[in-house]
Design a protein around this motif. Structure first.
Motif, PDB file in Angstrom:
ATOM      1  N   ASN A  51       0.833  -1.207   0.000  1.00 52.18           N
ATOM      2  CA  ASN A  51       0.000   0.000   0.000  1.00 52.18           C
ATOM      3  C   ASN A  51       0.869   1.259   0.000  1.00 52.18           C
ATOM      4  O   ASN A  51       0.594   2.232  -0.715  1.00 52.18           O
ATOM      5  CB  ASN A  51      -0.938   0.007   1.203  1.00 52.18           C
ATOM      6  CG  ASN A  51      -2.019  -1.053   1.092  1.00 52.18           C
ATOM      7  OD1 ASN A  51      -2.373  -1.446  -0.039  1.00 52.18           O
ATOM      8  ND2 ASN A  51      -2.551  -1.503   2.208  1.00 52.18           N
ATOM      9  N   SER A  64       3.910   1.537  -1.092  1.00 50.88           N
ATOM     10  CA  SER A  64       4.569   1.657  -2.394  1.00 50.88           C
ATOM     11  C   SER A  64       3.625   2.276  -3.422  1.00 50.88           C
ATOM     12  O   SER A  64       4.019   3.146  -4.213  1.00 50.88           O
ATOM     13  CB  SER A  64       5.037   0.281  -2.873  1.00 50.88           C
ATOM     14  OG  SER A  64       5.630   0.361  -4.149  1.00 50.88           O
ATOM     15  N   HIS A  65       2.386   1.829  -3.389  1.00 51.14           N
ATOM     16  CA  HIS A  65       1.396   2.382  -4.321  1.00 51.14           C
ATOM     17  C   HIS A  65       1.146   3.862  -4.038  1.00 51.14           C
ATOM     18  O   HIS A  65       1.095   4.680  -4.962  1.00 51.14           O
ATOM     19  CB  HIS A  65       0.099   1.588  -4.197  1.00 51.14           C
ATOM     20  CG  HIS A  65      -1.014   2.146  -5.026  1.00 51.14           C
ATOM     21  ND1 HIS A  65      -1.053   2.038  -6.407  1.00 51.14           N
ATOM     22  CD2 HIS A  65      -2.122   2.854  -4.663  1.00 51.14           C
ATOM     23  CE1 HIS A  65      -2.129   2.628  -6.866  1.00 51.14           C
ATOM     24  NE2 HIS A  65      -2.804   3.141  -5.808  1.00 51.14           N
ATOM     25  N   GLU A  66       1.010   4.169  -2.740  1.00 50.72           N
ATOM     26  CA  GLU A  66       0.736   5.551  -2.377  1.00 50.72           C
ATOM     27  C   GLU A  66       1.910   6.457  -2.729  1.00 50.72           C
ATOM     28  O   GLU A  66       1.720   7.634  -3.078  1.00 50.72           O
ATOM     29  CB  GLU A  66       0.441   5.647  -0.866  1.00 50.72           C
ATOM     30  CG  GLU A  66      -0.842   4.943  -0.446  1.00 50.72           C
ATOM     31  CD  GLU A  66      -2.073   5.566  -1.078  1.00 50.72           C
ATOM     32  OE1 GLU A  66      -2.054   6.792  -1.369  1.00 50.72           O
ATOM     33  OE2 GLU A  66      -3.060   4.833  -1.293  1.00 50.72           O
ATOM     34  N   ARG A 117       4.110   5.830  -5.235  1.00 50.65           N
ATOM     35  CA  ARG A 117       4.272   5.900  -6.687  1.00 50.65           C
ATOM     36  C   ARG A 117       3.286   6.870  -7.330  1.00 50.65           C
ATOM     37  O   ARG A 117       3.599   7.541  -8.320  1.00 50.65           O
ATOM     38  CB  ARG A 117       4.095   4.494  -7.303  1.00 50.65           C
ATOM     39  CG  ARG A 117       5.331   3.605  -7.153  1.00 50.65           C
ATOM     40  CD  ARG A 117       5.263   2.449  -8.138  1.00 50.65           C
ATOM     41  NE  ARG A 117       4.075   1.642  -7.940  1.00 50.65           N
ATOM     42  CZ  ARG A 117       3.997   0.617  -7.129  1.00 50.65           C
ATOM     43  NH1 ARG A 117       5.070   0.274  -6.416  1.00 50.65           N
ATOM     44  NH2 ARG A 117       2.891  -0.053  -7.016  1.00 50.65           N
ATOM     45  N   THR A 118       2.116   6.975  -6.797  1.00 52.20           N
ATOM     46  CA  THR A 118       1.082   7.826  -7.415  1.00 52.20           C
ATOM     47  C   THR A 118       1.527   9.294  -7.484  1.00 52.20           C
ATOM     48  O   THR A 118       1.507   9.905  -8.566  1.00 52.20           O
ATOM     49  CB  THR A 118      -0.245   7.701  -6.654  1.00 52.20           C
ATOM     50  OG1 THR A 118      -0.655   6.336  -6.723  1.00 52.20           O
ATOM     51  CG2 THR A 118      -1.313   8.600  -7.245  1.00 52.20           C
ATOM     52  N   PRO A 119       1.978   9.956  -6.439  1.00 51.20           N
ATOM     53  CA  PRO A 119       2.451  11.353  -6.578  1.00 51.20           C
ATOM     54  C   PRO A 119       3.782  11.445  -7.318  1.00 51.20           C
ATOM     55  O   PRO A 119       4.088  12.446  -7.967  1.00 51.20           O
ATOM     56  CB  PRO A 119       2.596  11.822  -5.131  1.00 51.20           C
ATOM     57  CG  PRO A 119       2.738  10.571  -4.327  1.00 51.20           C
ATOM     58  CD  PRO A 119       1.951   9.540  -5.046  1.00 51.20           C
ATOM     59  N   HIS A 147       4.624   9.881  -9.973  1.00 53.72           N
ATOM     60  CA  HIS A 147       4.332   9.938 -11.420  1.00 53.72           C
ATOM     61  C   HIS A 147       4.109  11.385 -11.860  1.00 53.72           C
ATOM     62  O   HIS A 147       4.619  11.826 -12.918  1.00 53.72           O
ATOM     63  CB  HIS A 147       3.095   9.088 -11.742  1.00 53.72           C
ATOM     64  CG  HIS A 147       3.366   7.599 -11.734  1.00 53.72           C
ATOM     65  ND1 HIS A 147       4.412   7.023 -12.428  1.00 53.72           N
ATOM     66  CD2 HIS A 147       2.705   6.585 -11.121  1.00 53.72           C
ATOM     67  CE1 HIS A 147       4.398   5.711 -12.225  1.00 53.72           C
ATOM     68  NE2 HIS A 147       3.349   5.427 -11.418  1.00 53.72           N
ATOM     69  N   ALA A 148       3.365  12.121 -11.057  1.00 46.39           N
ATOM     70  CA  ALA A 148       3.095  13.523 -11.436  1.00 46.39           C
ATOM     71  C   ALA A 148       4.372  14.355 -11.386  1.00 46.39           C
ATOM     72  O   ALA A 148       4.641  15.180 -12.275  1.00 46.39           O
ATOM     73  CB  ALA A 148       2.054  14.113 -10.484  1.00 46.39           C
ATOM     74  N   SER A 200       6.517  13.522 -14.327  1.00 49.73           N
ATOM     75  CA  SER A 200       5.954  14.093 -15.567  1.00 49.73           C
ATOM     76  C   SER A 200       6.257  15.595 -15.655  1.00 49.73           C
ATOM     77  O   SER A 200       6.681  16.120 -16.717  1.00 49.73           O
ATOM     78  CB  SER A 200       4.438  13.879 -15.603  1.00 49.73           C
ATOM     79  OG  SER A 200       4.183  12.493 -15.661  1.00 49.73           O
TER      80      SER A 200
END
Length: 220
Positions: free
Chosen positions: A198, A200-202, A204-206, A208-209, A212
């Motif tokens: 969880n 790791s997912h949390e 990775r999400t910010p 990515h932005a 970018s």
């Protein structure tokens, strides 16, 4: 005269047969005159207690001194039953021998009565049961020892059984505790893995932005 002679001969023959029967039975014979307080004992009775013929006390008061103190009550009860009843009575007691030791005898006696029904004579036999009595006492001692040994062994087996049961309970408790600890460890490991996934997912999400925007800035 002939009839009297025949009767006398028959009486002597009967006495001989009686004495032969008594000799064969190996028992002593006694008679007690209630009025005079005197005993008659056969030679065999004297012999059983180690006396020469006629050597045993003949007076009741003297005779009673031969009885073992522990058996006096039983002996007097047997005599009382004999005097009060109409049949033969049997009892056992120890009597002191001429050598000072005590010997077990079994007495059987019956009372005869006068016209008024009052006892005036008692008579009976004495059987030497000393060897049999000692054997019974020895057998009882062995039985008591065996019973005590069995009781001790039984108590030991019960104690061993209780100890084995206690050890089994402790082993089962230890296994239960180990299983509980294993389940808790597995549960904690699963919780850790889920938490890391969880996180790791949390994370990775910010990211990515951010990546970018960083790429966009680099391009510009």
């Amino acid at each position: 005269v002939n009839d009297a002679r025949v009767a006398s001969e028959e009486l002597r023959a009967m006495q001989v047969r009686y004495q032969r029967a008594m000799d064969g039975s190996n028992d002593g014979v006694f008679e007690f005159n209630v009025a005079s307080g005197e005993f008659y004992f056969s030679d065999r009775f004297d012999e059983i207690l180690g006396y020469a013929p006629g050597g045993m006390p003949r007076k009741r008061t003297e005779w009673l001194t031969l009885i073992h103190p522990d058996d006096m009550k039983r002996h007097l009860a047997g005599v009382a039953d004999m005097l009060s009843g109409n049949g033969a009575v049997m009892w056992e007691a120890r009597f002191r021998t001429a050598q000072g030791a005590y010997r077990w005898l079994r007495l059987r006696g019956i009372a005869t009565r006068d016209a008024r029904g009052i006892p005036n004579m008692t008579s009976g036999t004495a059987t030497d049961i000393h060897a049999a009595q000692l054997a019974d006492q020895e057998l009882k001692r062995h039985r008591d020892n065996l019973a005590q040994l069995v009781e001790q062994r039984t108590a030991g087996l019960e104690a061993a059984s209780r100890e084995a049961e206690r050890q089994r309970n402790e082993e089962e408790r230890a296994r239960d505790e180990a299983e509980t600890a294993r389940r808790q460890a597995v549960s904690a490991n699963l919780a850790k893995s889920e938490f890391l996934a969880n996180m790791s997912h949390e994370l990775r999400t910010p990211m990515h932005a951010i990546i970018s925007f960083a790429n966009f800035g680099v391009e510009k």
